[in-house]
Design an enzyme around this catalytic site. Sequence first.
Site, PDB file in Angstrom:
ATOM      1  N   PRO A   2       0.848  -1.210   0.000  1.00 52.00           N
ATOM      2  CA  PRO A   2       0.000   0.000   0.000  1.00 52.00           C
ATOM      3  C   PRO A   2       0.878   1.254   0.000  1.00 52.00           C
ATOM      4  O   PRO A   2       1.799   1.365   0.798  1.00 52.00           O
ATOM      5  CB  PRO A   2      -0.783  -0.109   1.315  1.00 52.00           C
ATOM      6  N   GLU A   3       0.592   2.162  -0.902  1.00 58.63           N
ATOM      7  CA  GLU A   3       1.330   3.414  -0.955  1.00 58.63           C
ATOM      8  C   GLU A   3       0.477   4.508  -0.322  1.00 58.63           C
ATOM      9  O   GLU A   3      -0.666   4.268   0.058  1.00 58.63           O
ATOM     10  CB  GLU A   3       1.650   3.764  -2.415  1.00 58.63           C
ATOM     11  N   HIS A  91      -5.664 -14.828   8.260  1.00 55.30           N
ATOM     12  CA  HIS A  91      -4.947 -13.555   8.209  1.00 55.30           C
ATOM     13  C   HIS A  91      -5.772 -12.369   8.726  1.00 55.30           C
ATOM     14  O   HIS A  91      -5.324 -11.231   8.613  1.00 55.30           O
ATOM     15  CB  HIS A  91      -4.423 -13.233   6.803  1.00 55.30           C
ATOM     16  N   ARG A 110       1.119 -11.133   5.285  1.00 52.90           N
ATOM     17  CA  ARG A 110       2.570 -11.221   5.510  1.00 52.90           C
ATOM     18  C   ARG A 110       2.985 -10.727   6.896  1.00 52.90           C
ATOM     19  O   ARG A 110       4.133 -10.871   7.280  1.00 52.90           O
ATOM     20  CB  ARG A 110       3.309 -10.459   4.413  1.00 52.90           C
ATOM     21  N   ARG A 152      23.142  18.831  -4.403  1.00 46.16           N
ATOM     22  CA  ARG A 152      22.993  17.361  -4.476  1.00 46.16           C
ATOM     23  C   ARG A 152      23.118  16.879  -5.916  1.00 46.16           C
ATOM     24  O   ARG A 152      22.364  17.302  -6.786  1.00 46.16           O
ATOM     25  CB  ARG A 152      21.644  16.936  -3.907  1.00 46.16           C
TER      26      ARG A 152
END
Length: 271
Positions: A2-3, A91, A110, A152
């Site tokens: 999930p983002e 789960h 997981r 940078r």
Amino acid sequence: MPELPEVETTRRGIEPHVLGRRVVALAVHEPRLRWRVDAAMPAAVAGQRVSGVRRRAKYLLIDLERGSLLLHLGMSGSLRVMPGDTPRLTHDHVDLLLDSGQTLRFNDPRRFGSLHWLTEDPARHPLLRDLAPEPLGDDFDAAYLHRVSRGRRVAIKQLVMNSQLVVGVGNIYASEALFRAGVRPGRAARSLTRDECARLVKAIRAVLAMAIRFGGTTLRDYVGADGRPGYFRRKLHVYERGGEPCRRCGTPIRQLVQGQRSTYYCPSCQR
Ligand SMILES: [Zn+2]
């Protein structure tokens, strides 16, 4: 995984069902998540009313009267609201039972997700206190990006994906935002002008906002239950379109590997 847009979508999805409700019980069926869930947590949270549902980076905060639950979805976690008597599936590790008769159920195959109970200011918790600015927040603006990119040499794409500088800009969002901003992903961060920084900030915010509007972009969400590609996928300009014509100018999209991640750009639209 999930983002940020999926986590924000989750927050918006659960908020109307959870806010203002009282916690009847917290049931921890499997405490062995990324960190072991504190055995004292169920007794600590029972009976309290939910006063807020917030997000910080990819963490969700469920504010109760005497503290906050801090939850991370990990690699594979999801939260759903359902009737409290719905049979549990494999789960399904945690249930937050509410006085509405519904439960907020955490499923995580997981078990890289986590659940903490915080009684101090969440902003000072070790998992949250050092987080960089939110990409959709006021602290992330052209002046900020310009300042942190000075001196940078690192590629601008890697810089905006560095969670120590700004949180939650994953590969797909960085690639799409750089296309919108007209900036090549391999450019040295320090070479960006103030105007380019402003365009890139605007593009990052727009891409994330669009992803949130369409409920996120993770690969499993690309293809709907009927097997057709999702709407957001058709909106992508460069991501996973190597060799295909640019939607704006027709030039084939180029693909390269940058920091072990695939990067896509249009050599004509991006400079
Ligand atoms: Zn193009």
